[in-house]
Design a protein around this motif. Structure first.
Motif, PDB file in Angstrom:
ATOM      1  N   ALA A 169       0.818  -1.214   0.000  1.00  0.00           N
ATOM      2  CA  ALA A 169       0.000   0.000   0.000  1.00  0.00           C
ATOM      3  C   ALA A 169       0.849   1.259   0.000  1.00  0.00           C
ATOM      4  CB  ALA A 169      -0.931  -0.002   1.208  1.00  0.00           C
ATOM      5  N   ASP A 170       2.010   1.217   0.669  1.00  0.00           N
ATOM      6  CA  ASP A 170       2.863   2.393   0.776  1.00  0.00           C
ATOM      7  C   ASP A 170       3.959   2.449  -0.277  1.00  0.00           C
ATOM      8  OD1 ASP A 170       1.442   3.390   2.951  1.00  0.00           O
ATOM      9  OD2 ASP A 170       2.652   2.285   4.403  1.00  0.00           O
ATOM     10  N   ASP A 171       3.970   1.509  -1.203  1.00  0.00           N
ATOM     11  CA  ASP A 171       4.924   1.581  -2.313  1.00  0.00           C
ATOM     12  C   ASP A 171       4.489   2.676  -3.279  1.00  0.00           C
ATOM     13  OD1 ASP A 171       6.453  -0.488  -1.309  1.00  0.00           O
ATOM     14  OD2 ASP A 171       5.441  -2.038  -2.496  1.00  0.00           O
ATOM     15  N   THR A 172       5.445   3.268  -3.956  1.00  0.00           N
ATOM     16  CA  THR A 172       5.144   4.371  -4.868  1.00  0.00           C
ATOM     17  C   THR A 172       4.566   3.847  -6.176  1.00  0.00           C
ATOM     18  OG1 THR A 172       6.947   5.659  -3.909  1.00  0.00           O
ATOM     19  CG2 THR A 172       6.076   6.403  -6.024  1.00  0.00           C
ATOM     20  N   ALA A 173       3.378   4.308  -6.520  1.00  0.00           N
ATOM     21  CA  ALA A 173       2.731   3.916  -7.774  1.00  0.00           C
ATOM     22  C   ALA A 173       3.056   4.890  -8.899  1.00  0.00           C
ATOM     23  CB  ALA A 173       1.218   3.843  -7.579  1.00  0.00           C
ATOM     24  N   VAL A 174       3.028   6.182  -8.575  1.00  0.00           N
ATOM     25  CA  VAL A 174       3.177   7.232  -9.580  1.00  0.00           C
ATOM     26  C   VAL A 174       4.049   8.353  -9.013  1.00  0.00           C
ATOM     27  CG1 VAL A 174       1.944   8.930 -11.001  1.00  0.00           C
ATOM     28  CG2 VAL A 174       0.887   6.714 -10.527  1.00  0.00           C
TER      29      VAL A 174
END
Length: 513
Positions: A169-174
């Motif tokens: 959830a806290d990984d960078t998507a954009v």
């Protein structure tokens, strides 16, 4: 595990045969878009690109954008959308600053040669190793650049199924690039949680039908178009009618032909649609259109009233920034709409007014808007000091000045930074000033926004020439056109012998305005 690509995965399961994208005569189903996104993910993995890696995407509103966007996410990588108007120098900066390992770029047109610009920027960045060229002709077999792979041949042999990466959830998507007071673009890291929750919450605030049709003319590389239009449309399984460049007459024809139910735009778009002289009878639009959303800048009250009267639908205004995923406040359907207001905080978000020392301002204000909630970015990529300056105890300082009424509705009254909003795009004067002053004939420059009926604000440069220099206004504007993205260069130049300043040498832009 949480991956933003679940939006497309879910839509493809529920509505496999429904049109996901309409572009000209092309109609592509959700199953098709998802299958190609899977191939993109496989392609990236085959090139050693996966979780945590950054991938640039330079593409207008054409079907390639959602295919590649969701494919990058499925691979576990981070999408770095680039404004299609950037010049090679600016593209290179974004790729290098984000540590991008690959770039997908659309070839563009003779008027907007994205491929040429992207290739030039790509070549000057050592760490970016893969360039994929997306062509208007899917049958093309020969790349114009030795170091670029054509998109469709590169996908050959890649399976149409792919198991999405187990991102958190806290990984960078954009990473969305914005600018600060330094004028140097900064990458706002938005997590999978940021983006998903913002799409879900935005979806609940828009009216819906069993099958909505959304006109996508806001750029999908922009926070507004990406989250509030594309991601919301995919979330609800809506059909997206793509318009790469906003033209009011064509927008109205598309709205009538495709029976568009949802439209989101910046104020200048509403002004242009309202000003159109009879391209399509308004009742043809009004028969289907049920939700209109405005953001990016304040919508003039007369335009709002005129649009609602002409097309018979309310325009709901909201407020947000790239750093807030983007929606923070909105005129929500379950509460009274207040024209001129950007509404109240959305679900799960707190908003308050603060002074320069971060102290809370009670009552009406005015004060600087601070925001806390699920929508706040992870931080500025690679800039811990800038992140610490912007975020304190979970509160993000926006730099925007607002007042608040007794019902908790917010009204934007000014910007504490000197940012200019031209046609919905943010332009930061210091960046323009610094580049203008690289011209040998320019001694000093100050850039401000001036009112403009078509674009909301226009960019004006006050310039002191170098002694003996004879450059003209037209010559400097033409030079700016070559060195800035199309939305950035000054359209108006005024030469002066001196500029108003404070005792400490700070230019008084208030007087220039």
């Amino acid at each position: 595990m949480l991956n933003l690509s679940v939006l497309l995965e879910d839509a493809a399961r529920k509505y496999p045969d429904r049109d996901a994208v309409v572009f000209g005569d092309m109609r592509l189903s959700y199953a098709t878009i998802d299958a190609i996104a899977n191939q993109v993910a496989g392609l990236l993995r085959s090139r050693g690109i996966g979780e945590g890696d950054k991938v640039g995407l330079s593409c207008p509103n054409v079907p390639y954008f959602p295919m590649v966007y969701f494919g990058i996410l499925k691979a576990g990588a981070t999408v770095v959308p680039l404004n299609v108007l950037l010049k090679p120098r600016e593209i290179a900066y974004h790729l290098e600053d984000s540590d991008a390992k690959a770039l997908f770029v659309f070839e563009g047109t003779a008027e907007l040669p994205l491929g040429e610009m992207g290739h030039a920027g790509f070549q000057s960045v050592d760490g970016c190793e893969h360039l994929f060229l997306m062509t208007a002709d899917p049958g093309a077999t020969e790349s114009p650049y030795e170091d670029a792979e054509l998109f469709w041949p590169a996908l050959t042999g890649q399976p149409s199924t792919f198991e999405p990466a187990l991102t958190g959830a806290d990984d960078t998507a954009v990473i969305l690039y914005t600018s600060g007071t330094t004028g140097r673009p900064k990458g706002a890291e938005l997590t999978h949680s940021n983006m998903l929750i913002n799409a879900f919450v935005s979806d609940t605030m828009f009216d819906r039908t069993d099958h909505d049709v959304s006109l996508v003319t806001l750029p999908m590389f922009h926070a507004f178009g990406q989250s509030c239009v594309m991601n919301v449309a995919v979330r609800r399984g809506a059909t997206m009618v793509l318009q790469p460049r906003f033209e009011p007459a064509e927008a109205l024809r598309l709205m009538a032909r495709e029976k568009v139910t949802v439209f989101a735009g910046v104020p200048t778009m509403y002004w242009a649609l309202l000003s159109d002289q009879g391209t399509v009878p308004p009742e043809e639009i009004a028969a289907n259109l049920h939700t209109c959303v405005s953001g990016g800048a304040s919508l003039p009250l007369e335009v709002l009233k005129g649009f609602e009267a002409k097309f018979g639908v309310k325009v709901l205004e909201g407020y947000g920034l790239s750093e807030t995923s983007p929606v923070a406040t909105f005129n929500q359907p379950d509460r009274p709409t207040k024209p001129g207001s950007v509404g109240t905080p959305i679900w799960g978000v707190e908003v308050k007014l603060v002074d320069e020392q971060w102290k809370t301002i009670e009552g009406e204000g005015p004060g600087e808007i601070a925001i806390r909630g699920h929508n706040i970015m992870k931080g500025y990529y690679g800039r811990p000091e800038a992140t610490a300056e912007a975020i304190k105890d979970g509160w993000f300082r926006t730099g925007d000045i607002a007042r608040r009424d007794e019902d908790g509705y917010y009204y934007i009254v000014d910007r504490s930074k000197d940012m200019i909003i031209r046609g919905g795009f943010n332009v930061y004067p210091r960046e323009i000033e610094e580049v203008l002053m690289t011209h040998p004939a320019v001694s000093l420059a100050a850039v401000v926004g001036v009112p403009d009926e078509a674009h909301g604000e226009e960019i004006k440069a006050f310039v002191i020439r170098e002694p003996g220099a004879e450059i003209t206004e037209d010559e400097l504007i033409a030079w700016g056109k070559e060195n800035f993205a199309a939305y950035k260069y000054p359209r108006v130049v005024e030469f002066r012998d001196e500029l108003p300043m404070t005792a400490t040498g700070k230019i008084l832009k208030r007087e220039l305005r």
